[in-house]
Motif scaffolding. Structure first.
Motif, PDB file in Angstrom:
ATOM      1  N   MET A  98      24.739  29.775 -25.045  1.00 36.20           N
ATOM      2  CA  MET A  98      23.283  29.799 -24.883  1.00 36.20           C
ATOM      3  C   MET A  98      22.631  28.613 -25.593  1.00 36.20           C
ATOM      4  O   MET A  98      21.723  27.977 -25.057  1.00 36.20           O
ATOM      5  CB  MET A  98      22.696  31.112 -25.425  1.00 36.20           C
ATOM      6  CG  MET A  98      23.116  32.361 -24.676  1.00 36.20           C
ATOM      7  SD  MET A  98      22.740  32.353 -22.917  1.00 36.20           S
ATOM      8  CE  MET A  98      24.389  32.320 -22.239  1.00 36.20           C
ATOM      9  N   VAL A  99      23.091  28.293 -26.800  1.00 33.24           N
ATOM     10  CA  VAL A  99      22.530  27.160 -27.545  1.00 33.24           C
ATOM     11  C   VAL A  99      22.816  25.854 -26.805  1.00 33.24           C
ATOM     12  O   VAL A  99      21.933  25.018 -26.635  1.00 33.24           O
ATOM     13  CB  VAL A  99      23.099  27.122 -28.990  1.00 33.24           C
ATOM     14  CG1 VAL A  99      22.749  25.817 -29.684  1.00 33.24           C
ATOM     15  CG2 VAL A  99      22.574  28.310 -29.789  1.00 33.24           C
ATOM     16  N   GLY A 100      24.069  25.682 -26.357  1.00 32.84           N
ATOM     17  CA  GLY A 100      24.413  24.476 -25.614  1.00 32.84           C
ATOM     18  C   GLY A 100      23.635  24.360 -24.321  1.00 32.84           C
ATOM     19  O   GLY A 100      23.150  23.293 -23.960  1.00 32.84           O
ATOM     20  N   LEU A 101      23.510  25.465 -23.641  1.00 31.28           N
ATOM     21  CA  LEU A 101      22.791  25.483 -22.373  1.00 31.28           C
ATOM     22  C   LEU A 101      21.310  25.184 -22.589  1.00 31.28           C
ATOM     23  O   LEU A 101      20.695  24.464 -21.802  1.00 31.28           O
ATOM     24  CB  LEU A 101      22.977  26.846 -21.699  1.00 31.28           C
ATOM     25  CG  LEU A 101      22.572  26.973 -20.250  1.00 31.28           C
ATOM     26  CD1 LEU A 101      23.270  25.928 -19.394  1.00 31.28           C
ATOM     27  CD2 LEU A 101      22.887  28.374 -19.749  1.00 31.28           C
TER      28      LEU A 101
ATOM     29  N   ALA B 265      27.350  42.314 -14.824  1.00 30.71           N
ATOM     30  CA  ALA B 265      25.896  42.267 -14.620  1.00 30.71           C
ATOM     31  C   ALA B 265      25.151  42.721 -15.866  1.00 30.71           C
ATOM     32  O   ALA B 265      24.128  42.131 -16.240  1.00 30.71           O
ATOM     33  CB  ALA B 265      25.514  43.135 -13.421  1.00 30.71           C
ATOM     34  N   VAL B 266      25.651  43.754 -16.526  1.00 34.45           N
ATOM     35  CA  VAL B 266      24.990  44.263 -17.735  1.00 34.45           C
ATOM     36  C   VAL B 266      24.959  43.180 -18.812  1.00 34.45           C
ATOM     37  O   VAL B 266      23.906  42.929 -19.417  1.00 34.45           O
ATOM     38  CB  VAL B 266      25.692  45.543 -18.250  1.00 34.45           C
ATOM     39  CG1 VAL B 266      25.185  45.941 -19.624  1.00 34.45           C
ATOM     40  CG2 VAL B 266      25.514  46.678 -17.253  1.00 34.45           C
ATOM     41  N   VAL B 267      26.100  42.535 -19.054  1.00 29.66           N
ATOM     42  CA  VAL B 267      26.159  41.465 -20.055  1.00 29.66           C
ATOM     43  C   VAL B 267      25.183  40.354 -19.677  1.00 29.66           C
ATOM     44  O   VAL B 267      24.436  39.855 -20.526  1.00 29.66           O
ATOM     45  CB  VAL B 267      27.602  40.915 -20.206  1.00 29.66           C
ATOM     46  CG1 VAL B 267      27.615  39.619 -21.008  1.00 29.66           C
ATOM     47  CG2 VAL B 267      28.492  41.949 -20.855  1.00 29.66           C
ATOM     48  N   GLY B 268      25.162  39.974 -18.413  1.00 27.65           N
ATOM     49  CA  GLY B 268      24.248  38.922 -17.979  1.00 27.65           C
ATOM     50  C   GLY B 268      22.792  39.299 -18.165  1.00 27.65           C
ATOM     51  O   GLY B 268      22.017  38.528 -18.711  1.00 27.65           O
TER      52      GLY B 268
ATOM     53  N   LEU C 284      22.903  34.231 -15.811  1.00 26.56           N
ATOM     54  CA  LEU C 284      24.022  33.766 -14.996  1.00 26.56           C
ATOM     55  C   LEU C 284      25.148  33.224 -15.871  1.00 26.56           C
ATOM     56  O   LEU C 284      26.329  33.530 -15.634  1.00 26.56           O
ATOM     57  CB  LEU C 284      23.557  32.689 -14.009  1.00 26.56           C
ATOM     58  CG  LEU C 284      24.644  32.128 -13.100  1.00 26.56           C
ATOM     59  CD1 LEU C 284      25.284  33.235 -12.254  1.00 26.56           C
ATOM     60  CD2 LEU C 284      24.084  31.040 -12.212  1.00 26.56           C
ATOM     61  N   CYS C 285      24.819  32.453 -16.882  1.00 28.85           N
ATOM     62  CA  CYS C 285      25.830  31.895 -17.774  1.00 28.85           C
ATOM     63  C   CYS C 285      26.604  33.014 -18.475  1.00 28.85           C
ATOM     64  O   CYS C 285      27.839  32.995 -18.517  1.00 28.85           O
ATOM     65  CB  CYS C 285      25.166  30.972 -18.789  1.00 28.85           C
ATOM     66  SG  CYS C 285      26.338  30.201 -19.935  1.00 28.85           S
ATOM     67  N   ALA C 286      25.902  33.982 -19.017  1.00 35.63           N
ATOM     68  CA  ALA C 286      26.564  35.093 -19.714  1.00 35.63           C
ATOM     69  C   ALA C 286      27.422  35.902 -18.750  1.00 35.63           C
ATOM     70  O   ALA C 286      28.541  36.299 -19.092  1.00 35.63           O
ATOM     71  CB  ALA C 286      25.519  35.986 -20.382  1.00 35.63           C
ATOM     72  N   ALA C 287      26.917  36.135 -17.553  1.00 35.22           N
ATOM     73  CA  ALA C 287      27.706  36.858 -16.553  1.00 35.22           C
ATOM     74  C   ALA C 287      28.969  36.068 -16.198  1.00 35.22           C
ATOM     75  O   ALA C 287      30.041  36.651 -16.028  1.00 35.22           O
ATOM     76  CB  ALA C 287      26.868  37.125 -15.306  1.00 35.22           C
TER      77      ALA C 287
END
Length: 180
Positions: free
Chosen positions: A89-92, A166-169, A107-110
């Motif tokens: 998330m920080v890099g993104l 999906a939940v994680v995302g 989307l990245c987390a998913a």
């Protein structure tokens, strides 16, 4: 200012790159943790074996297996998963024009979790567990059982677990949007 198609494409390639890259790193940690956990207690993943194998093994997860399972979760999710997701998330955030918003974060987390799920299914379950069957992952008294090669069992388990992607995302995207 209107973004060009190339700029939008570069933004989404960053999302995919961070998601798959951090998912691959998490997959390596997950694999190492599976083998370390099995070396400490072969029954620590007992509930993840096909029912016929559990039945023939014939005993509940040991106290040591339960402790190893807890430490496995702490290492995989607390020591590796959360920091890798945070790093993604920080890099993104730095890679995207306008910073991190809900959709790219979700989307990245998913993708992180989907990469891990695919690795777990194909590499760990199908190739290593069902194909190679290292002694370390075979429960005592269950050697040679045909159920170790049951690819459908692993596919079904992966499909049942897929809503977590999906939940994680969604949760990660929501947190990122709140913090942005």
């Amino acid at each position: 200012m209107i973004a060009t198609v190339r700029e939008v494409g570069m933004q989404w390639s960053s999302v995919v790159g961070y998601g798959v890259g951090c998912g691959a790193a998490l997959s390596v940690v997950f694999t190492a943790a599976v083998f370390a956990g099995a070396a400490l207690s072969r029954d620590f993943l007992l509930n993840d074996y096909p029912p016929a194998i559990q039945e023939r093994y014939g005993r509940p997860k040991s106290a040591r297996g339960r402790r190893v399972a807890v430490w496995f979760g702490v290492v995989v999710w607390g020591v590796a998963g959360l920091p890798l997701l945070t790093a993604a998330m920080v890099g993104l955030d730095g890679a995207l024009d306008g910073g991190l918003t809900f959709l790219p974060a979700a989307l990245c987390a998913a993708l992180v979790f989907a990469t891990l799920a695919l690795w777990d299914l194909v590499v760990l379950d199908w190739i290593i567990f069902a194909g190679l069957r290292p002694r370390l992952l075979v429960l005592p008294g269950t050697e040679g059982m045909a159920e170790y090669r049951n690819l459908r069992f692993h596919l079904t388990a992966a499909i049942k677990g897929s809503p977590l992607i999906a939940v994680v995302g969604l949760v990660t995207g929501g947190i990122a949007a709140l913090l942005a």
